[in-house]
Design a protein around this motif. Structure first.
Motif, PDB file in Angstrom:
ATOM      1  N   PHE A 184       0.829  -1.206   0.000  1.00  0.00           N
ATOM      2  CA  PHE A 184       0.000   0.000   0.000  1.00  0.00           C
ATOM      3  C   PHE A 184       0.865   1.259   0.000  1.00  0.00           C
ATOM      4  CE2 PHE A 184      -2.062   3.364   2.543  1.00  0.00           C
ATOM      5  CZ  PHE A 184      -3.116   3.657   1.694  1.00  0.00           C
ATOM      6  N   VAL A 185       1.933   1.274   0.802  1.00  0.00           N
ATOM      7  CA  VAL A 185       2.833   2.422   0.819  1.00  0.00           C
ATOM      8  C   VAL A 185       3.505   2.588  -0.544  1.00  0.00           C
ATOM      9  CG1 VAL A 185       4.893   3.409   1.884  1.00  0.00           C
ATOM     10  CG2 VAL A 185       3.205   2.227   3.293  1.00  0.00           C
ATOM     11  N   PHE A 186       3.942   1.477  -1.130  1.00  0.00           N
ATOM     12  CA  PHE A 186       4.575   1.531  -2.448  1.00  0.00           C
ATOM     13  C   PHE A 186       3.597   2.045  -3.498  1.00  0.00           C
ATOM     14  CE2 PHE A 186       5.315  -0.612  -6.537  1.00  0.00           C
ATOM     15  CZ  PHE A 186       6.586  -0.152  -6.836  1.00  0.00           C
ATOM     16  N   ASN A 187       2.374   1.506  -3.508  1.00  0.00           N
ATOM     17  CA  ASN A 187       1.373   1.937  -4.492  1.00  0.00           C
ATOM     18  C   ASN A 187       1.026   3.411  -4.323  1.00  0.00           C
ATOM     19  OD1 ASN A 187       1.346  -0.703  -5.344  1.00  0.00           O
ATOM     20  ND2 ASN A 187      -0.675  -1.182  -4.534  1.00  0.00           N
ATOM     21  N   THR A 188       0.919   3.872  -3.084  1.00  0.00           N
ATOM     22  CA  THR A 188       0.590   5.273  -2.837  1.00  0.00           C
ATOM     23  C   THR A 188       1.689   6.187  -3.360  1.00  0.00           C
ATOM     24  OG1 THR A 188      -0.647   4.623  -0.856  1.00  0.00           O
ATOM     25  CG2 THR A 188      -0.060   6.943  -1.078  1.00  0.00           C
ATOM     26  N   GLY A 189       2.949   5.798  -3.152  1.00  0.00           N
ATOM     27  CA  GLY A 189       4.045   6.596  -3.695  1.00  0.00           C
ATOM     28  C   GLY A 189       4.004   6.675  -5.209  1.00  0.00           C
ATOM     29  N   LEU A 190       3.742   5.541  -5.862  1.00  0.00           N
ATOM     30  CA  LEU A 190       3.616   5.550  -7.325  1.00  0.00           C
ATOM     31  C   LEU A 190       2.440   6.412  -7.764  1.00  0.00           C
ATOM     32  CD1 LEU A 190       4.267   1.955  -8.742  1.00  0.00           C
ATOM     33  CD2 LEU A 190       5.739   3.960  -8.804  1.00  0.00           C
ATOM     34  N   ALA A 191       1.321   6.319  -7.057  1.00  0.00           N
ATOM     35  CA  ALA A 191       0.146   7.110  -7.420  1.00  0.00           C
ATOM     36  C   ALA A 191       0.425   8.605  -7.287  1.00  0.00           C
ATOM     37  CB  ALA A 191      -1.043   6.718  -6.543  1.00  0.00           C
ATOM     38  N   LEU A 192       1.186   9.002  -6.279  1.00  0.00           N
ATOM     39  CA  LEU A 192       1.542  10.411  -6.110  1.00  0.00           C
ATOM     40  C   LEU A 192       2.419  10.894  -7.263  1.00  0.00           C
ATOM     41  CD1 LEU A 192       2.239  10.357  -2.286  1.00  0.00           C
ATOM     42  CD2 LEU A 192       0.464  11.718  -3.397  1.00  0.00           C
TER      43      LEU A 192
ATOM     44  N   GLY B 149       9.735   9.188  -1.513  1.00  0.00           N
ATOM     45  CA  GLY B 149      10.118   9.913  -2.728  1.00  0.00           C
ATOM     46  C   GLY B 149       8.918  10.438  -3.488  1.00  0.00           C
ATOM     47  N   GLY B 150       7.873   9.614  -3.625  1.00  0.00           N
ATOM     48  CA  GLY B 150       6.671  10.058  -4.329  1.00  0.00           C
ATOM     49  C   GLY B 150       5.968  11.187  -3.610  1.00  0.00           C
ATOM     50  N   PHE B 151       5.961  11.133  -2.275  1.00  0.00           N
ATOM     51  CA  PHE B 151       5.299  12.188  -1.512  1.00  0.00           C
ATOM     52  C   PHE B 151       6.017  13.518  -1.687  1.00  0.00           C
ATOM     53  CE2 PHE B 151       4.471  14.581   2.407  1.00  0.00           C
ATOM     54  CZ  PHE B 151       3.087  14.562   2.426  1.00  0.00           C
ATOM     55  N   VAL B 152       7.341  13.524  -1.581  1.00  0.00           N
ATOM     56  CA  VAL B 152       8.111  14.766  -1.746  1.00  0.00           C
ATOM     57  C   VAL B 152       7.992  15.281  -3.174  1.00  0.00           C
ATOM     58  CG1 VAL B 152      10.437  15.765  -1.692  1.00  0.00           C
ATOM     59  CG2 VAL B 152       9.696  14.202   0.124  1.00  0.00           C
ATOM     60  N   PHE B 153       8.041  14.365  -4.142  1.00  0.00           N
ATOM     61  CA  PHE B 153       7.912  14.753  -5.549  1.00  0.00           C
ATOM     62  C   PHE B 153       6.563  15.422  -5.813  1.00  0.00           C
ATOM     63  CE2 PHE B 153       6.672  13.643  -9.964  1.00  0.00           C
ATOM     64  CZ  PHE B 153       7.704  14.261 -10.643  1.00  0.00           C
ATOM     65  N   PHE B 154       5.510  14.912  -5.235  1.00  0.00           N
ATOM     66  CA  PHE B 154       4.175  15.503  -5.405  1.00  0.00           C
ATOM     67  C   PHE B 154       4.081  16.842  -4.680  1.00  0.00           C
ATOM     68  CE2 PHE B 154      -0.215  16.231  -4.249  1.00  0.00           C
ATOM     69  CZ  PHE B 154      -0.913  15.911  -5.399  1.00  0.00           C
ATOM     70  N   TRP B 155       4.621  16.912  -3.461  1.00  0.00           N
ATOM     71  CA  TRP B 155       4.526  18.138  -2.651  1.00  0.00           C
ATOM     72  C   TRP B 155       5.232  19.312  -3.320  1.00  0.00           C
ATOM     73  CZ3 TRP B 155       9.202  19.859  -0.300  1.00  0.00           C
ATOM     74  CH2 TRP B 155       9.068  21.005   0.486  1.00  0.00           C
TER      75      TRP B 155
END
Length: 310
Positions: A194-202, A295-301
């Protein structure tokens, strides 16, 4: 001759209608506590705002899940029926026609587990691609952390997977796979996925917000990824006894989608033993989750102030 004396005129008061210089405007705004509308907050502040809206995220994901099949006569039954039908098609094509079930014990539980776990990743990525571009009305009308949308979509896919897991348990029992303590390992495996998928989705949400055409390209990318993730066949049996370059074997072993599928199979299926797992499977799964999630969270932010504009 008369002499007129020029006396210096008194300074005029500042015109209220005159434009204020940029420096003066900044000082005036700072004096009264004004900030730029839609400015990106700091990362800790952004996390706090997300946490404050956790109830909105869960309610939004549940509402989207309920509305997904609201027009269908079978309603929420399709949450379980859709992945089961996909598994049946894959079993007919790959298990019977192409005979990929040869040498794979408990092939039906093996296949169904792979299909369900892969569908979770596939649906999360596709939903993330359209999370911002498909919700522009909401993004432009309300002020809230935009990461709420891709996170809620991934939470929706997790809820749908949990419905499918109930059907998977029935399939395992019907196939003669008894419950065992290792089933508990499915919980951390799903949490990491779930954490991995959420990062990809972001990541895909930011890319999709800027380039909507990515949504048309992703099905082809995901289909290629699925074929290299061992959804329908065992990667161990596929590479055993063949002249496969070691770099290809290594890439297949560290494939995150294949890792999460194998960990779920190891947790649920007796015949899928530890020697079929790639080396260091759990540390690799944790590493992929942290890399993609953080990484996905920071990239989105970093593009927070640009969503819904232009």
């Amino acid at each position: 001759m008369s002499q007129v004396l020029d006396t210096p005129s008194a300074p005029r008061p500042p015109d209220p209608a005159a434009p204020v210089g940029q420096e003066d405007a900044a000082a005036l705004a700072a004096r009264h506590g004004l900030t730029v509308s839609g400015a990106r907050p700091s990362l800790p502040a952004y996390v706090r705002r997300l946490w404050q809206r956790r109830h909105f995220i869960t309610a939004f994901s549940t509402a989207k899940l309920t509305a997904q099949y609201s027009q269908a006569k079978l309603g929420q039954v399709w949450q379980v029926l859709t992945p089961l039908l996909n598994a049946a098609v894959y079993y007919l094509i790959f298990g019977k026609l192409l005979n990929t079930s040869r040498g794979v014990p408990d092939y039906i539980p093996f296949l169904v587990t792979g299909v369900f776990v892969w569908t979770f990743t596939q649906s999360s990525v596709m939903a993330g691609t359209k999370a911002i571009s498909g919700s522009l009305g909401l993004v432009r009308a309300l002020h809230f952390p935009r990461a709420s949308l891709p996170i809620s979509y991934c939470l929706q896919q997790l809820q749908q997977l949990l419905f499918s897991m109930c059907a998977l348990v029935v399939i395992l029992l019907c196939a003669g796979v008894p419950p065992r303590p290792s089933w508990v390992l499915a919980v951390p495996a799903l949490a990491l996925q779930f954490v991995f998928n959420t990062g990809l989705a972001l990541v895909m949400a930011r890319l999709g917000a800027r380039t909507p055409d990515i949504a048309q390209l992703m099905p082809f990318v995901l289909r290629t990824w699925m074929y290299t993730s061992g959804v329908m066949w065992s990667l161990t049996h596929l590479t055993a006894g063949r002249d496969v370059p070691q770099v290809v074997v290594t890439l297949l072993q560290i494939n995150p989608a294949a890792l999460y599928i194998d960990l779920m199979r190891f947790a649920l299926i007796d015949s899928f033993t530890a020697d079929q797992l790639p080396p260091h499977a759990w540390p690799l799964a944790l590493g992929w989750a942290l890399l993609a999630g953080l990484g996905g969270f920071v990239f989105f932010w970093k593009a927070e102030e640009r969503y819904g504009r232009g």
